[in-house]
Write a protein that holds these residues in place. Structure first.
Motif, mmCIF file in Angstrom:
data_model
loop_
_atom_site.group_PDB
_atom_site.id
_atom_site.type_symbol
_atom_site.label_atom_id
_atom_site.label_comp_id
_atom_site.label_asym_id
_atom_site.label_seq_id
_atom_site.Cartn_x
_atom_site.Cartn_y
_atom_site.Cartn_z
ATOM 1 N N ASN A 64 53.199 11.963 -0.007
ATOM 2 C CA ASN A 64 52.639 10.908 -0.841
ATOM 3 C C ASN A 64 53.737 10.301 -1.712
ATOM 4 N N PRO A 65 53.608 9.023 -2.081
ATOM 5 C CA PRO A 65 54.593 8.416 -2.980
ATOM 6 C C PRO A 65 54.552 9.102 -4.334
ATOM 7 N N ALA A 66 55.635 9.027 -5.076
ATOM 8 C CA ALA A 66 55.788 9.788 -6.319
ATOM 9 C C ALA A 66 54.613 9.610 -7.271
ATOM 10 N N HIS A 67 54.120 8.387 -7.427
ATOM 11 C CA HIS A 67 53.071 8.134 -8.412
ATOM 12 C C HIS A 67 51.702 8.632 -7.960
ATOM 13 N N LYS A 68 51.589 9.078 -6.709
ATOM 14 C CA LYS A 68 50.305 9.549 -6.184
ATOM 15 C C LYS A 68 50.264 11.067 -6.003
ATOM 16 N N ARG A 69 51.375 11.758 -6.203
ATOM 17 C CA ARG A 69 51.457 13.166 -5.810
ATOM 18 C C ARG A 69 50.529 14.070 -6.609
ATOM 19 N N VAL A 70 50.529 13.955 -7.918
ATOM 20 C CA VAL A 70 49.642 14.804 -8.724
ATOM 21 C C VAL A 70 48.184 14.474 -8.425
ATOM 22 N N GLU A 71 47.889 13.199 -8.242
ATOM 23 C CA GLU A 71 46.524 12.778 -7.921
ATOM 24 C C GLU A 71 46.052 13.382 -6.605
ATOM 25 N N ARG A 72 46.929 13.398 -5.594
ATOM 26 C CA ARG A 72 46.544 13.961 -4.295
ATOM 27 C C ARG A 72 46.370 15.469 -4.378
ATOM 28 N N LEU A 73 47.212 16.141 -5.159
ATOM 29 C CA LEU A 73 47.024 17.575 -5.377
ATOM 30 C C LEU A 73 45.666 17.833 -6.024
ATOM 31 N N ARG A 74 45.336 17.004 -6.976
ATOM 32 C CA ARG A 74 44.052 17.157 -7.657
ATOM 33 C C ARG A 74 42.897 16.897 -6.694
ATOM 34 N N ASP A 75 43.042 15.880 -5.840
ATOM 35 C CA ASP A 75 42.001 15.595 -4.846
ATOM 36 C C ASP A 75 41.740 16.819 -3.964
ATOM 37 N N PHE A 76 42.819 17.439 -3.511
ATOM 38 C CA PHE A 76 42.679 18.602 -2.633
ATOM 39 C C PHE A 76 42.009 19.761 -3.355
ATOM 40 N N TRP A 77 42.517 20.090 -4.555
ATOM 41 C CA TRP A 77 42.007 21.276 -5.234
ATOM 42 C C TRP A 77 40.591 21.086 -5.763
ATOM 43 N N GLU A 78 40.217 19.877 -6.079
ATOM 44 C CA GLU A 78 38.819 19.651 -6.453
ATOM 45 C C GLU A 78 37.911 19.742 -5.227
ATOM 46 N N ALA A 79 38.405 19.265 -4.084
ATOM 47 C CA ALA A 79 37.603 19.324 -2.861
ATOM 48 C C ALA A 79 37.328 20.767 -2.450
ATOM 49 N N VAL A 80 38.359 21.617 -2.490
ATOM 50 C CA VAL A 80 38.192 22.991 -1.999
ATOM 51 C C VAL A 80 37.532 23.899 -3.030
ATOM 52 N N THR A 81 37.325 23.412 -4.243
ATOM 53 C CA THR A 81 36.624 24.222 -5.241
ATOM 54 C C THR A 81 35.246 23.654 -5.566
ATOM 55 N N THR A 82 34.750 22.785 -4.689
ATOM 56 C CA THR A 82 33.368 22.320 -4.803
ATOM 57 C C THR A 82 32.461 23.379 -4.183
ATOM 58 N N PRO A 83 31.519 23.937 -4.926
ATOM 59 C CA PRO A 83 30.703 25.028 -4.381
ATOM 60 C C PRO A 83 29.984 24.619 -3.100
ATOM 61 N N PRO A 84 30.158 25.379 -2.008
ATOM 62 C CA PRO A 84 29.468 25.047 -0.763
ATOM 63 C C PRO A 84 27.971 25.296 -0.836
ATOM 64 N N VAL A 85 27.572 26.175 -1.776
ATOM 65 C CA VAL A 85 26.156 26.502 -1.942
ATOM 66 C C VAL A 85 25.803 26.335 -3.415
ATOM 67 N N LYS A 86 24.779 25.565 -3.712
ATOM 68 C CA LYS A 86 24.320 25.374 -5.080
ATOM 69 C C LYS A 86 23.319 26.473 -5.431
ATOM 70 N N PHE A 87 23.683 27.290 -6.423
ATOM 71 C CA PHE A 87 22.789 28.365 -6.836
ATOM 72 C C PHE A 87 21.831 27.860 -7.925
ATOM 73 N N PRO A 88 20.656 28.411 -7.971
ATOM 74 C CA PRO A 88 19.695 27.972 -8.998
ATOM 75 C C PRO A 88 20.230 28.241 -10.393
ATOM 76 N N ASN A 89 19.843 27.430 -11.328
ATOM 77 C CA ASN A 89 20.330 27.530 -12.694
ATOM 78 C C ASN A 89 19.586 28.631 -13.444
ATOM 79 N N LEU A 90 19.794 29.865 -12.976
ATOM 80 C CA LEU A 90 19.170 31.016 -13.613
ATOM 81 C C LEU A 90 20.033 31.468 -14.790
ATOM 82 N N PRO A 91 19.435 31.900 -15.882
ATOM 83 C CA PRO A 91 20.209 32.269 -17.071
ATOM 84 C C PRO A 91 21.284 33.306 -16.801
#
Length: 394
Positions: free
Chosen positions: A70-97
């Protein structure tokens, strides 16, 4: 916590002039811990330090591709895109206390159970945009082909790399990229390097194909596994490829060889894993120190020879070998929390990712605040090693 690039760093793109001819970034493998590397790069980027060579293994190869592709000005943004994508919960658990309390608790015991729960979820459900579980892995029967021999299908990673990485930019050689893999048939380490061949998603995936989770990756008729099977850090490759120039090297380790003697089986398993993944790095550094001392001593002896003897081909060979490489090596080591278990490489929760990223960012900012880090070593020193958590090493 603010993980986005600072406004000031985006406004000012003046590159910092450092007295080194090369700046290298060396990235280990370590799964979910790789967010620490993203934080390290963000701090280097905000300091306006240009990297010339990026060398990575496993998750380090993936982060490396996201940076160099990626070009220099996009590198941190692309890293963030990747790490947010792979840390999105694949299963939504109920909001139990009790579930919410467990996830948000700062208590070490609760955090340990939260991490175990998250790692277990990863093993069962996979990671979005990274890997998906196979319905029937070949446990008790032979697969039709080697690329099916795994618990998980890494096809989502291929799609993610092709979406977030410009491989034409990587192959333009604007920045050198080297990724380590292991030939399954021969057991030897191979470094795929963009100055030697065009790199594609398969080369990055080969470096991250850790069995039995992932299958081997086929490239030109051969199959490759994760480079960490032989050495989890490509530091030795950087040492072996010295070319007589001064260098500033950021070595980013996700495992620390130092630690406490364990008192239970779980801790013993984690401690063994840390030693296994970190020990080769220490061997590389010890060898580097030895070679630098040898070159200094050889150079002093050669300086005492009569001038005419330098025309001898054998003497010229010794002169070339005696060239001292002035290097400052900055060691940035992720410091594991007491509540983290051996499953921390599978802990792809958003909270853990942000903590790892912030730790890498803070450690690098602290290292760059040390004035001598950006100064050339004295020729008599040849090499300086700065551990951000232990200071200057001798």
């Amino acid at each position: 916590m603010n993980l986005a690039p600072s406004v000031e760093s985006l406004r000012t793109c003046v590159h910092r002039v450092v007295p080194f001819e090369r700046v290298a970034l060396v990235l280990q493998g370590g799964g979910a811990l790789g967010a620490y590397q993203a934080g390290v790069f963000q701090a280097i980027h905000e300091a306006n330090i240009d990297i010339d060579w990026l060398c990575g293994t496993s998750i380090g190869a993936i982060n490396g591709a996201l940076i160099t592709g990626n070009p220099a000005h996009k590198r941190v943004e692309r890293l963030r895109d990747f790490w947010e994508a792979v840390t999105t919960p694949p299963v939504k658990f109920p909001n139990l206390p009790w579930v919410t309390d467990l996830r948000l608790s700062h208590d070490g015991h609760s955090r340990a159970w939260s991490n175990k729960f998250s790692a277990f979820s990863t093993m069962v459900n996979g990671v979005p945009d990274f890997f998906a579980p196979r319905a029937v892995p070949p446990l008790h029967s032979s697969a039709e082909s080697p690329d099916l021999v795994s618990y998980y299908d890494p096809a989502p990673l291929k799609a993610t790399l092709e979406r977030l990485v410009d491989f034409d930019l990587i192959n333009s050689q604007a920045m050198r990229l080297s990724v380590a893999a292991v030939n399954v048939r021969t057991g030897s380490t191979v470094h795929f390097d963009n100055i030697e061949r065009p790199l594609r998603a398969a080369h990055i995936m080969a470096s991250a194909s850790l069995p039995p989770g992932f299958p081997p990756t086929a490239i030109d008729g051969e199959y490759y596994w994760d480079g960490g099977l032989v050495s989890n850090s490509p530091m030795q490759f950087v040492i072996d490829n010295r070319q007589g120039y001064s260098a500033l090297v950021f070595q980013v380790d996700l495992w620390d060889a130092s630690g406490e003697v364990p008192l239970d089986i779980t801790s013993a398993n984690l401690r063994a894993l840390e030693i296994h993944n970190a020990s080769r790095v220490n061997i590389s550094l010890d060898e580097y120190r030895r070679l630098q001392k040898f070159r200094c001593a050889l150079g002093m002896l050669l300086d005492q020879l009569p001038g005419g003897s330098h025309n001898d081909p054998k003497i010229r060979l010794l002169i070339e070998e005696a060239r001292v490489t002035l290097v400052t090596l900055v060691q940035l080591k992720y410091q594991a929390k007491k509540y983290e278990t051996a499953g921390k490489t599978f802990e792809f929760s958003r909270r853990a990712m942000e903590e790892h990223w912030q730790a890498g960012y803070d450690d690098t900012r602290a290292a760059l605040a040390e004035p001598a880090v950006l100064e050339l070593p004295d020729v008599r020193e040849a090499a300086r090693i700065f551990d951000v958590h232990r200071g200057w090493m001798r």
